[in-house]
Design a protein around this motif. Structure first.
Motif, PDB file in Angstrom:
ATOM      1  N   HIS A  36       0.822  -1.202   0.000  1.00 44.09           N
ATOM      2  CA  HIS A  36       0.000   0.000   0.000  1.00 44.09           C
ATOM      3  C   HIS A  36       0.864   1.263   0.000  1.00 44.09           C
ATOM      4  CE1 HIS A  36      -1.457   3.378   2.515  1.00 44.09           C
ATOM      5  NE2 HIS A  36      -2.439   3.345   1.637  1.00 44.09           N
ATOM      6  N   VAL A  61      -1.084  -1.051  -4.039  1.00 43.19           N
ATOM      7  CA  VAL A  61      -2.436  -0.664  -3.646  1.00 43.19           C
ATOM      8  C   VAL A  61      -2.398   0.804  -3.228  1.00 43.19           C
ATOM      9  CG1 VAL A  61      -4.332  -1.054  -2.032  1.00 43.19           C
ATOM     10  CG2 VAL A  61      -2.945  -2.986  -2.798  1.00 43.19           C
ATOM     11  N   ARG A  62      -3.137   1.656  -3.943  1.00 40.94           N
ATOM     12  CA  ARG A  62      -3.126   3.070  -3.617  1.00 40.94           C
ATOM     13  C   ARG A  62      -4.375   3.497  -2.855  1.00 40.94           C
ATOM     14  NH1 ARG A  62      -5.023   7.910  -4.478  1.00 40.94           N
ATOM     15  NH2 ARG A  62      -3.612   9.703  -4.372  1.00 40.94           N
ATOM     16  N   ALA A  63      -4.160   4.225  -1.757  1.00 40.83           N
ATOM     17  CA  ALA A  63      -5.258   4.838  -1.011  1.00 40.83           C
ATOM     18  C   ALA A  63      -4.650   5.808  -0.011  1.00 40.83           C
ATOM     19  CB  ALA A  63      -6.096   3.792  -0.280  1.00 40.83           C
ATOM     20  N   ALA A  77      -9.408  -1.004  -3.686  1.00 44.57           N
ATOM     21  CA  ALA A  77      -8.226  -1.192  -4.525  1.00 44.57           C
ATOM     22  C   ALA A  77      -7.628  -2.580  -4.321  1.00 44.57           C
ATOM     23  CB  ALA A  77      -7.191  -0.114  -4.214  1.00 44.57           C
ATOM     24  N   GLU A  80      -9.531  -5.488  -6.089  1.00 48.51           N
ATOM     25  CA  GLU A  80      -9.340  -5.597  -7.536  1.00 48.51           C
ATOM     26  C   GLU A  80      -8.221  -6.575  -7.897  1.00 48.51           C
ATOM     27  OE1 GLU A  80      -8.666  -1.719  -9.069  1.00 48.51           O
ATOM     28  OE2 GLU A  80     -10.716  -0.998  -8.678  1.00 48.51           O
TER      29      GLU A  80
END
Length: 257
Positions: A36, A61-63, A77, A80
């Motif tokens: 992430h 994983v982007r957030a 994310a 997916e």
């Protein structure tokens, strides 16, 4: 077969510093690692590439954490690219005020306080809450705490230490709640580690004195490297730690002795 073969891990803040060391170690142990990141996409992709180059599997994983809807965005994310998680490492955190400085009690603004707690305390809480349906029985939750919650008080890190103190309570209580599912929950508490976060005062020839002084605080006589923390997390992620839960693991190199 690695200790974590066939399992999936998610490491928040997994692209840099301690998070990268954790991600890479879990990858070497056989886990498929969700790395992430909030803003530094390049660092996350470098970590993914390093894991893959070593023969492992990983994905980014982007957030952004600390904003409304952060947990939902993170899991969306993640979903997916993976179906369920076995190891969740709540590592992402900040220790500075909004303006990038360290502040004592008389200087901390409401904005500073809210930001620190949003990233360090609120985000892990709701990431876990919303991840429970994805976390498999027998899984692992590992939270990054700090030696400051039980060690020498540092006035310039008061709000940061408070935010991590809440994580310690979260860890103990969650361990009792999730025990019936065979899920262990533990916190790892580093001291000062040689990462980008500490580079300003720890690296470079001009800071040799500070580095030496910091190393002398530990009975082991040196400054921690990210891998020192990553290896502790790897133990807690493995089956070898199956009878350890609700614990605050001192990973300060003996600084609190």
């Amino acid at each position: 077969m690695g200790a974590l073969s066939g399992r999936t891990a998610l490491v928040t803040g997994g692209g840099r510093g301690i998070g990268r060391a954790i991600s890479e170690r879990l990858g070497r142990d056989g886990a498929r690692v969700g790395v992430h990141y909030g803003r530094d996409e390049a660092a996350a992709k470098e970590t993914v590439a390093a894991i893959e180059a070593a023969g492992g599997e990983a994905f980014a994983v982007r957030a952004e954490l600390g904003v409304p809807g952060d947990a939902e965005a993170l899991w969306s994310a993640f979903d997916e690219q993976a179906d369920g998680v076995d190891v969740l490492v709540n590592n992402a955190g900040i220790n500075k005020a909004v303006d990038g400085t360290l502040k004592r009690v008389g200087e901390v603004t409401e904005e500073d306080f809210d930001r620190l707690f949003a990233v360090n305390t609120k985000a892990p809480f709701f990431i876990v809450q919303q991840g429970l349906s994805r976390l498999r029985d027998g899984g692992r939750i590992i939270n990054t705490s700090t030696g400051l919650t039980r060690g020498a008080a540092k006035p310039e890190l008061i709000a940061y230490a408070m935010s991590k103190g809440a994580v310690d309570v979260f860890t103990r209580t969650l361990a009792k709640d999730l025990g019936p599912r065979g899920i262990t929950v533990n916190a790892v508490a580093p001291g000062a580690v040689d990462t980008d976060m500490n580079a300003g005062w720890l690296r470079g020839a001009e800071n040799a004195g500070a580095r030496t002084a910091l190393g002398e605080i530990s009975p082991l006589g040196r400054v921690a490297e990210p891998a020192d923390i990553g290896d502790v997390v790897a133990f807690l992620a493995s089956d070898d730690s199956r009878w350890v839960t609700g614990q605050w693991i001192d990973a300060t190199g003996g600084v609190l002795l």
